[in-house]
Write an enzyme that holds these catalytic residues in place. Structure first.
Site, PDB file in Angstrom:
ATOM      1  N   ASP A  72     102.983  38.437  67.330  1.00 51.40           N
ATOM      2  CA  ASP A  72     104.027  37.417  67.331  1.00 51.40           C
ATOM      3  C   ASP A  72     105.378  38.129  67.526  1.00 51.40           C
ATOM      4  O   ASP A  72     105.780  38.954  66.709  1.00 51.40           O
ATOM      5  CB  ASP A  72     103.959  36.690  65.975  1.00 51.40           C
ATOM      6  CG  ASP A  72     105.039  35.647  65.831  1.00 51.40           C
ATOM      7  OD1 ASP A  72     105.788  35.473  66.804  1.00 51.40           O
ATOM      8  OD2 ASP A  72     105.129  35.025  64.767  1.00 51.40           O
ATOM      9  N   THR A 105     108.512  32.723  71.036  1.00 55.99           N
ATOM     10  CA  THR A 105     109.446  33.784  70.641  1.00 55.99           C
ATOM     11  C   THR A 105     109.305  35.018  71.534  1.00 55.99           C
ATOM     12  O   THR A 105     110.289  35.688  71.819  1.00 55.99           O
ATOM     13  CB  THR A 105     109.231  34.183  69.175  1.00 55.99           C
ATOM     14  OG1 THR A 105     107.835  34.370  68.968  1.00 55.99           O
ATOM     15  CG2 THR A 105     109.720  33.125  68.241  1.00 55.99           C
ATOM     16  N   THR A 106     108.075  35.304  71.964  1.00 56.72           N
ATOM     17  CA  THR A 106     107.877  36.451  72.846  1.00 56.72           C
ATOM     18  C   THR A 106     108.488  36.128  74.208  1.00 56.72           C
ATOM     19  O   THR A 106     109.205  36.942  74.793  1.00 56.72           O
ATOM     20  CB  THR A 106     106.372  36.748  72.998  1.00 56.72           C
ATOM     21  OG1 THR A 106     105.767  36.664  71.729  1.00 56.72           O
ATOM     22  CG2 THR A 106     106.128  38.109  73.583  1.00 56.72           C
ATOM     23  N   ASP A 404     102.751  28.654  64.113  1.00 61.24           N
ATOM     24  CA  ASP A 404     103.065  28.369  65.523  1.00 61.24           C
ATOM     25  C   ASP A 404     102.335  27.110  65.974  1.00 61.24           C
ATOM     26  O   ASP A 404     102.902  26.259  66.663  1.00 61.24           O
ATOM     27  CB  ASP A 404     102.641  29.539  66.430  1.00 61.24           C
ATOM     28  CG  ASP A 404     103.626  30.689  66.351  1.00 61.24           C
ATOM     29  OD1 ASP A 404     104.595  30.566  65.591  1.00 61.24           O
ATOM     30  OD2 ASP A 404     103.416  31.703  67.038  1.00 61.24           O
TER      31      ASP A 404
HETATM   32  P1  ADP Z   1     104.995  33.187  72.628  1.00 62.98           P
HETATM   33  O1  ADP Z   1     105.295  33.909  71.356  1.00 62.98           O
HETATM   34  O2  ADP Z   1     106.147  33.232  73.571  1.00 62.98           O
HETATM   35  O3  ADP Z   1     104.429  31.825  72.438  1.00 62.98           O
HETATM   36  P2  ADP Z   1     102.374  33.935  73.563  1.00 62.98           P
HETATM   37  O4  ADP Z   1     101.791  35.287  73.427  1.00 62.98           O
HETATM   38  O5  ADP Z   1     101.824  32.827  72.736  1.00 62.98           O
HETATM   39  O6  ADP Z   1     103.923  34.085  73.352  1.00 62.98           O
HETATM   40  O7  ADP Z   1     102.248  33.549  75.090  1.00 62.98           O
HETATM   41  C1  ADP Z   1     102.626  32.332  75.583  1.00 62.98           C
HETATM   42  C2  ADP Z   1     102.524  32.339  77.081  1.00 62.98           C
HETATM   43  O8  ADP Z   1     101.183  32.565  77.489  1.00 62.98           O
HETATM   44  C3  ADP Z   1     102.939  30.994  77.635  1.00 62.98           C
HETATM   45  O9  ADP Z   1     103.707  31.168  78.784  1.00 62.98           O
HETATM   46  C4  ADP Z   1     101.592  30.336  77.957  1.00 62.98           C
HETATM   47  O10 ADP Z   1     101.722  29.426  79.017  1.00 62.98           O
HETATM   48  C5  ADP Z   1     100.758  31.515  78.340  1.00 62.98           C
HETATM   49  N1  ADP Z   1      99.320  31.300  78.116  1.00 62.98           N
HETATM   50  C6  ADP Z   1      98.699  30.903  77.011  1.00 62.98           C
HETATM   51  N2  ADP Z   1      97.360  30.850  77.176  1.00 62.98           N
HETATM   52  C7  ADP Z   1      97.129  31.213  78.445  1.00 62.98           C
HETATM   53  C8  ADP Z   1      95.957  31.345  79.254  1.00 62.98           C
HETATM   54  N3  ADP Z   1      94.756  31.129  78.779  1.00 62.98           N
HETATM   55  N4  ADP Z   1      96.122  31.738  80.525  1.00 62.98           N
HETATM   56  C9  ADP Z   1      97.341  31.994  81.011  1.00 62.98           C
HETATM   57  N5  ADP Z   1      98.465  31.904  80.305  1.00 62.98           N
HETATM   58  C10 ADP Z   1      98.384  31.510  79.049  1.00 62.98           C
END
Ligand code: ADP
Length: 540
Positions: A72, A105-106, A404
């Protein structure tokens, strides 16, 4: 968009001396900005590998020697120590994002780092920061409109759609293996604490009314949302009842002890009978207090303060179970779940203050500790999420992931629209801004285009993290979007192109809007900085 005054000033230097002066000014301000860019990029680089479903975890050592295992972005940046003010401001961004929407957040850090990286070539072209800022702001305005155009409405009462949404947020996290369970927990908890605040407004206060209790031991599958609340307390006297069905509950935030004066009082006693009298008065006062409680015939009394041995004795005689020193926040949650009112003077107690909505009061031992469960509540507007798992570190990560997931559910309750995930939204914005840039006149076109290029960092990072070739896949994705297929994005597991309509990764529009707003606005703020000064230390 027309050309701005500052830009014109910059493009029409009058004399060679003036030109030299302007260049000097510009390059000195760029020095500081370049420095910041490097720092911000290194902040973004730390968490670049933590984006998407193939994210890596970071193992952090906190100052107390404990470890934090997480992917996270906010949790990572919160723990690292930085001294540069610009890096500090970057870290602040992830906190804002976390507070505002609880997810993304990332994404926001990676995006903000890239915005600054893209601003540097513009500064090197001698475009004044003010011009860059105004182009960035124009691009932001257009980007928000584009996101709204490609987003779709969602029915928040449709379980299937909500599960899919929450599971795409959880899919990138440690808890993805227990995706269904986590979706159930998040959705149930958020629905429990959502209620109509009148005037068509909804109120969802997750932090206050949905508390997560982490109890190490057991399996993650044993985690559940209670239809009521649980507190880490045992009864005050071993002979009191440990299980009561349909209890009548009284909640207090005053002590059940002899009340001493507000100011210090000295009493001089000369006879033994006087001493006995004082003790007797004390006893009577406690008895009176207990009598006013017992008059309401409660089964359970819970107070935020203490309960003396004598009060316990009277309550036990009246067959009442007592709990003491319950936290204020817990007491408020119990009040919401059971329909009771917290009263701060025993004399003010009325029948309407008694909580009767709870179906079962029970003390349970989990591990080595005793917990009070107030469950089977009829219409609980507060709840406890009981998390079980093999260790504290794992439970902490499950807790962060669940927070989240709950934030995603809450955002959609307020703003029921979804944007395609997997970098599709960002690519759509990039391609459309690229097209719009052609209609912009003057130097502003370059920084405007830079925003479009910066947006591509999200799909690119998702491809990189999945191990595929960014150049080939990104070009193919760009081509799809140029044809107007704005729901195509990246399959984060394989690194190939997919249509999000089939793949099913959607995110709340509120999160997307907030991330791009925060990223561009913070880049603008840092671009305005032309020097860093430190305050003088105070003289000894
Ligand atoms: P954050 O802390 O920003 O939410 P995450 O590590 O949860 O970071 O990543 C979120 C990003 O990953 C978003 O842009 C989302 O659309 C993308 N994402 C989530 N699951 C998938 C998936 N299975 N395939 C491609 N992209 C994904």
């Amino acid at each position: 968009m027309g050309t701005d005054k500052p830009e014109e000033k910059h493009r029409c230097p009058t004399s060679p001396q003036r030109k030299r002066k302007l260049n000097q000014q510009a390059s000195s301000s760029h020095q500081a900005t370049e420095d910041q860019k490097l720092i911000n990029n290194s902040v973004a680089d730390i968490i670049r590998s933590c984006l998407g479903p193939k994210a890596m975890l970071k193992m952090l050592l906190d100052p107390m020697g404990g470890i934090v295992l997480t992917n996270d972005g906010h949790a990572i940046l919160r723990e690292i120590e930085v001294s540069h003010p610009a890096a500090k401001s970057m870290i602040e961004l992830s906190r804002t994002q976390d507070e505002e929407v609880g997810d993304g957040t990332t994404t926001v850090i990676i995006l903000a780092g890239e915005m600054l990286a893209q601003a540097l070539p513009q500064l090197e072209r001698n475009i004044h920061p003010v011009v860059i800022i105004s182009a960035f702001k124009a691009a932001l305005k257009d980007a928000l409109e584009i996101i709204d155009e490609i987003s779709l409405p969602v029915d928040i009462n449709d379980d299937e759609a909500m599960y899919q949404l929450i599971s795409s947020s959880i899919g990138t996290k440690f808890v993805s293996r227990w995706s269904t369970l986590m979706c159930n927990l998040a959705l149930k908890a958020v629905r429990t604490v959502t209620f109509d605040a009148g005037g068509g407004k909804k109120e969802v206060d997750i932090k206050r009314y949905a508390r997560v209790e982490k109890v190490p031991g057991g399996e993650i599958e044993d985690s559940r949302v209670l239809d009521g609340v649980m507190v880490n307390k045992d009864i005050t006297h071993p002979k009191m009842r440990r299980r009561i069905e349909n209890p009548r509950i009284v909640l207090l935030d005053c002590t059940l002890e002899y009340k001493k004066g507000e100011s210090q009082t000295n009493i001089e006693i000369s006879k033994e009978e006087d001493w006995n009298k004082i003790l007797q008065i004390e006893e009577e006062q406690v008895k009176l207090m207990c009598d006013s409680i017992l008059a309401l015939k409660p089964d359970l009394v819970i107070t935020e303060k203490g309960v003396s041995d004598l009060a316990q004795h009277y309550l036990l005689k009246g067959n009442v179970t007592a709990l003491r020193r319950v936290r204020k926040t817990d007491n408020n949650r119990i009040a919401r779940a059971t329909g009771a009112t917290v009263v701060n003077r025993v004399d003010d107690l009325q029948e309407s203050d008694v909580g009767t909505q709870c179906g079962l009061f029970e003390i349970e031992k989990i591990g080595d500790e005793y917990f009070t469960f107030l469950t089977k509540c009829k219409n609980p507007r507060a709840c406890t999420i009981l998390l079980r798992g093999p260790s504290k570190d794992i439970l902490n990560e499950v807790d962060r992931n669940l927070a989240d997931a709950m934030a995603v559910a809450r955002n959609v309750m307020f703003h029921p629209r979804l944007s395609p995930g997997g970098g599709a939204t960002e690519m759509a914005v990039a391609v459309r801004l690229g097209q719009l840039a052609k209609s912009i006149e003057g130097v502003q076109q370059w920084p405007y285009k830079a925003v479009a290029e910066a947006m591509e960092v999200i799909p690119r990072t998702l491809i990189q993290n999945s191990g595929a070739s960014p150049v080939r896949v990104l070009t193919a994705l760009r081509a799809k979007h140029a044809e107007g297929q704005s729901t195509w994005g990246i399959d984060g597991d394989k690194g190939s192109l997919v249509d999000m309509k089939e793949y099913g990764v959607w995110e709340p529009e509120a999160v997307k809007l907030q991330s791009i707003k925060t990223a561009i606005e913070s880049a603008c703020l840092l671009l305005r900085v032309d020097d860093i000064c430190s305050a003088k230390a105070a003289r000894q």
